[in-house]
Design a protein around this motif. Structure first.
Motif, mmCIF file in Angstrom:
data_model
loop_
_atom_site.group_PDB
_atom_site.id
_atom_site.type_symbol
_atom_site.label_atom_id
_atom_site.label_comp_id
_atom_site.label_asym_id
_atom_site.label_seq_id
_atom_site.Cartn_x
_atom_site.Cartn_y
_atom_site.Cartn_z
ATOM 1 N N ALA A 12 0.857 -1.182 0.000
ATOM 2 C CA ALA A 12 0.000 0.000 0.000
ATOM 3 C C ALA A 12 0.893 1.231 0.000
ATOM 4 C CB ALA A 12 -0.907 0.007 1.225
ATOM 5 N N VAL A 13 0.520 2.226 -0.798
ATOM 6 C CA VAL A 13 1.232 3.490 -0.863
ATOM 7 C C VAL A 13 0.594 4.429 0.164
ATOM 8 C CG1 VAL A 13 1.777 5.459 -2.340
ATOM 9 C CG2 VAL A 13 1.794 3.157 -3.286
ATOM 10 N N LEU A 14 1.446 5.109 0.935
ATOM 11 C CA LEU A 14 0.966 5.961 2.021
ATOM 12 C C LEU A 14 1.195 7.428 1.720
ATOM 13 C CD1 LEU A 14 2.539 3.974 4.993
ATOM 14 C CD2 LEU A 14 0.370 3.549 3.821
ATOM 15 N N SER A 15 0.304 8.252 2.242
ATOM 16 C CA SER A 15 0.453 9.697 2.143
ATOM 17 C C SER A 15 -0.193 10.319 3.375
ATOM 18 C CB SER A 15 -0.199 10.229 0.859
ATOM 19 O OG SER A 15 -1.584 9.947 0.855
ATOM 20 N N LEU A 34 -8.893 0.082 -3.037
ATOM 21 C CA LEU A 34 -8.970 -0.124 -1.597
ATOM 22 C C LEU A 34 -8.154 0.939 -0.881
ATOM 23 C CD1 LEU A 34 -10.270 -2.068 0.385
ATOM 24 C CD2 LEU A 34 -8.251 -3.495 0.226
ATOM 25 N N VAL A 35 -8.862 1.873 -0.236
ATOM 26 C CA VAL A 35 -8.253 3.011 0.447
ATOM 27 C C VAL A 35 -8.600 2.918 1.928
ATOM 28 C CG1 VAL A 35 -8.232 5.531 0.585
ATOM 29 C CG2 VAL A 35 -8.458 4.417 -1.633
ATOM 30 N N PHE A 36 -7.658 3.340 2.791
ATOM 31 C CA PHE A 36 -7.891 3.311 4.228
ATOM 32 C C PHE A 36 -7.203 4.507 4.865
ATOM 33 C CE2 PHE A 36 -4.344 0.728 2.975
ATOM 34 C CZ PHE A 36 -3.331 0.991 3.888
ATOM 35 N N GLU A 37 -7.679 4.906 6.054
ATOM 36 C CA GLU A 37 -7.150 6.086 6.724
ATOM 37 C C GLU A 37 -6.923 5.815 8.203
ATOM 38 O OE1 GLU A 37 -10.171 9.026 6.076
ATOM 39 O OE2 GLU A 37 -9.344 9.598 4.132
ATOM 40 N N GLY A 38 -6.050 6.618 8.794
ATOM 41 C CA GLY A 38 -5.814 6.542 10.229
ATOM 42 C C GLY A 38 -5.156 7.814 10.710
ATOM 43 N N THR A 39 -5.371 8.140 11.979
ATOM 44 C CA THR A 39 -4.805 9.363 12.541
ATOM 45 C C THR A 39 -3.344 9.197 12.923
ATOM 46 O OG1 THR A 39 -5.677 8.721 14.702
ATOM 47 C CG2 THR A 39 -7.010 10.245 13.382
ATOM 48 N N ASP A 40 -2.882 7.952 13.047
ATOM 49 C CA ASP A 40 -1.464 7.675 13.298
ATOM 50 C C ASP A 40 -1.118 6.363 12.601
ATOM 51 O OD1 ASP A 40 -2.262 5.519 15.021
ATOM 52 O OD2 ASP A 40 -2.374 6.913 16.710
ATOM 53 N N ILE A 41 0.141 5.986 12.636
ATOM 54 C CA ILE A 41 0.585 4.803 11.890
ATOM 55 C C ILE A 41 -0.088 3.528 12.395
ATOM 56 C CG2 ILE A 41 2.597 3.382 11.288
ATOM 57 C CD1 ILE A 41 2.385 6.057 9.789
ATOM 58 N N ALA A 42 -0.237 3.397 13.711
ATOM 59 C CA ALA A 42 -0.893 2.202 14.263
ATOM 60 C C ALA A 42 -2.347 2.114 13.787
ATOM 61 C CB ALA A 42 -0.821 2.212 15.785
ATOM 62 N N ALA A 43 -3.045 3.248 13.807
ATOM 63 C CA ALA A 43 -4.434 3.273 13.342
ATOM 64 C C ALA A 43 -4.510 3.004 11.847
ATOM 65 C CB ALA A 43 -5.079 4.614 13.682
ATOM 66 N N LEU A 44 -3.550 3.532 11.106
ATOM 67 C CA LEU A 44 -3.500 3.301 9.667
ATOM 68 C C LEU A 44 -3.293 1.816 9.369
ATOM 69 C CD1 LEU A 44 -3.431 4.764 6.867
ATOM 70 C CD2 LEU A 44 -0.952 4.702 7.078
ATOM 71 N N GLN A 45 -2.353 1.192 10.074
ATOM 72 C CA GLN A 45 -2.079 -0.240 9.905
ATOM 73 C C GLN A 45 -3.345 -1.049 10.209
ATOM 74 O OE1 GLN A 45 1.217 -1.855 9.482
ATOM 75 N NE2 GLN A 45 0.218 -3.833 9.397
ATOM 76 N N ASN A 46 -4.007 -0.730 11.313
ATOM 77 C CA ASN A 46 -5.214 -1.447 11.703
ATOM 78 C C ASN A 46 -6.320 -1.275 10.666
ATOM 79 O OD1 ASN A 46 -6.783 -3.002 13.666
ATOM 80 N ND2 ASN A 46 -7.937 -1.103 13.930
ATOM 81 N N ALA A 47 -6.520 -0.040 10.193
ATOM 82 C CA ALA A 47 -7.541 0.214 9.174
ATOM 83 C C ALA A 47 -7.228 -0.535 7.892
ATOM 84 C CB ALA A 47 -7.650 1.717 8.904
ATOM 85 N N GLY A 48 -5.947 -0.593 7.525
ATOM 86 C CA GLY A 48 -5.545 -1.332 6.332
ATOM 87 C C GLY A 48 -5.807 -2.817 6.470
ATOM 88 N N GLU A 49 -5.510 -3.363 7.635
ATOM 89 C CA GLU A 49 -5.761 -4.790 7.875
ATOM 90 C C GLU A 49 -7.246 -5.108 7.783
ATOM 91 O OE1 GLU A 49 -3.910 -5.397 11.678
ATOM 92 O OE2 GLU A 49 -1.880 -5.448 10.810
ATOM 93 N N LEU A 50 -8.076 -4.262 8.396
ATOM 94 C CA LEU A 50 -9.530 -4.477 8.351
ATOM 95 C C LEU A 50 -10.077 -4.351 6.933
ATOM 96 C CD1 LEU A 50 -10.604 -2.544 11.578
ATOM 97 C CD2 LEU A 50 -10.503 -5.039 11.251
#
Length: 117
Positions: A12-15, A34-50
């Motif tokens: 996944a490419v991050l910005s 498939l796009v996902f978002e998070g307020t920090d890296i841990a949240a981003l990782q979790n959103a991506g996994e889900l």
């Protein structure tokens, strides 16, 4: 600078979206957007996994292939001076333009996402 995260074996490419104040990820090479978002890296990782888990489950349920097929064929339209320079450099290295371009792309990709398999 390009940032790439691997989730479940998929890239996944991050910005960072300054307007929303959130990190954004987008999987590359999947048959869906498939796009996902998070307020920090841990949240981003979790959103991506889900998001990935839901996407793969839907693909399995519907019988759709989850990944794009990359054939190894790439058609490029480039300026004539770039084409000429590539031909000169390839000849100077004793390889075809195709082989030289492959080596350049492989080196660039490896520097961003690590060794290619």
């Amino acid at each position: 600078m390009m940032n790439v995260m691997t989730i479940g074996g998929y890239k996944a490419v991050l910005s960072f979206d300054t307007e929303l104040g959130k990190f954004r990820g987008q999987f590359v090479g999947l048959t869906g957007d498939l796009v996902f978002e998070g307020t920090d890296i841990a949240a981003l990782q979790n959103a991506g996994e889900l998001a990935l888990e839901a996407f793969l489950a839907e693909c399995e349920r519907s019988g759709a292939a989850p990944t794009q097929l990359f054939t190894g064929k790439l058609t490029l339209n480039i300026p004539t001076q770039v084409h000429e320079a590539a031909a000169v450099i390839a000849a100077a290295n004793g390889v075809s333009v195709e082989q030289w371009v492959t080596e350049v792309l492989e080196a660039a990709a490896s520097s961003v996402i690590g060794p290619l398999q």
